[in-house]
Motif scaffolding. Structure first.
Motif, PDB file in Angstrom:
ATOM      1  N   TYR A  37     -83.340 -62.561 -23.754  1.00 19.82           N
ATOM      2  CA  TYR A  37     -81.890 -62.485 -23.655  1.00 19.82           C
ATOM      3  C   TYR A  37     -81.333 -63.801 -24.189  1.00 19.82           C
ATOM      4  CZ  TYR A  37     -82.245 -58.435 -20.514  1.00 19.82           C
ATOM      5  OH  TYR A  37     -82.492 -57.193 -19.971  1.00 19.82           O
ATOM      6  N   ARG A  38     -80.043 -63.783 -24.521  1.00 20.03           N
ATOM      7  CA  ARG A  38     -79.419 -65.030 -24.934  1.00 20.03           C
ATOM      8  C   ARG A  38     -78.003 -65.128 -24.396  1.00 20.03           C
ATOM      9  NH1 ARG A  38     -78.804 -63.869 -31.479  1.00 20.03           N
ATOM     10  NH2 ARG A  38     -77.107 -62.324 -31.348  1.00 20.03           N
ATOM     11  N   GLN A  39     -77.559 -66.357 -24.273  1.00 20.34           N
ATOM     12  CA  GLN A  39     -76.204 -66.604 -23.789  1.00 20.34           C
ATOM     13  C   GLN A  39     -75.603 -67.754 -24.569  1.00 20.34           C
ATOM     14  OE1 GLN A  39     -75.877 -67.281 -19.555  1.00 20.34           O
ATOM     15  NE2 GLN A  39     -73.729 -66.705 -19.570  1.00 20.34           N
ATOM     16  N   ARG A  45     -74.542 -63.155 -20.862  1.00 24.24           N
ATOM     17  CA  ARG A  45     -75.928 -63.042 -21.300  1.00 24.24           C
ATOM     18  C   ARG A  45     -76.139 -61.640 -21.858  1.00 24.24           C
ATOM     19  NH1 ARG A  45     -80.684 -65.241 -17.428  1.00 24.24           N
ATOM     20  NH2 ARG A  45     -79.172 -66.966 -17.444  1.00 24.24           N
ATOM     21  N   TYR A  94     -83.296 -66.855 -23.073  1.00 27.82           N
ATOM     22  CA  TYR A  94     -83.999 -66.729 -21.803  1.00 27.82           C
ATOM     23  C   TYR A  94     -85.071 -65.647 -21.901  1.00 27.82           C
ATOM     24  CZ  TYR A  94     -80.051 -69.301 -19.837  1.00 27.82           C
ATOM     25  OH  TYR A  94     -79.095 -70.251 -19.559  1.00 27.82           O
TER      26      TYR A  94
END
Length: 123
Positions: A37-39, A45, A94
């Motif tokens: 995942y990314r934020q 996210r 993440y």
């Protein structure tokens, strides 16, 4: 308890590549899904890609054809190869692991997260 640790982030120019790695450790009976995942700042996210224990993958539309997820089940490790990177890929990435543990005869499956690794793409 399961520990999840990411590595491989950094700074790269647009069009460049990065390879992220994530290893899960601890007393693990099995791992189902592993994913990234990314934020980005100011954003929620979001799922980038995930992969099942059998190797089935899914990707966000924005990364299809540029990012590739893979895993090594023997090493409890998942990778994210990121090619043709764009400035909009800049985010903290993440690692997510859905793992099963057994303690005192009780089996439990839950999600575990890493601390995140920063990937920055300059224009």
């Amino acid at each position: 308890q399961v520990q999840v640790a990411e590595s491989g982030g950094g700074l790269v120019q647009a069009g460049g590549s990065l390879r992220l790695s994530c290893v899960a450790s601890g007393i693990i009976s099995g791992i189902n899904r592993m994913g990234w995942y990314r934020q980005a700042p100011g954003n929620q996210r979001e799922l980038v890609a995930d992969i099942t224990s059998g190797g089935s993958t899914s990707y966000a539309d924005s990364v299809k054809g540029r990012l590739t997820i893979s895993r090594d089940n023997a090493k409890n490790t998942v990778y994210l190869q990121m090619n043709s990177l764009k400035p909009e890929d800049t985010a903290v990435y993440y690692c997510h692991v859905e793992a099963t543990t057994r303690r005192l005869g009780v089996q439990s499956t839950r999600s575990y997260w890493g601390q995140g690794t920063q990937a920055t793409v300059s224009s």
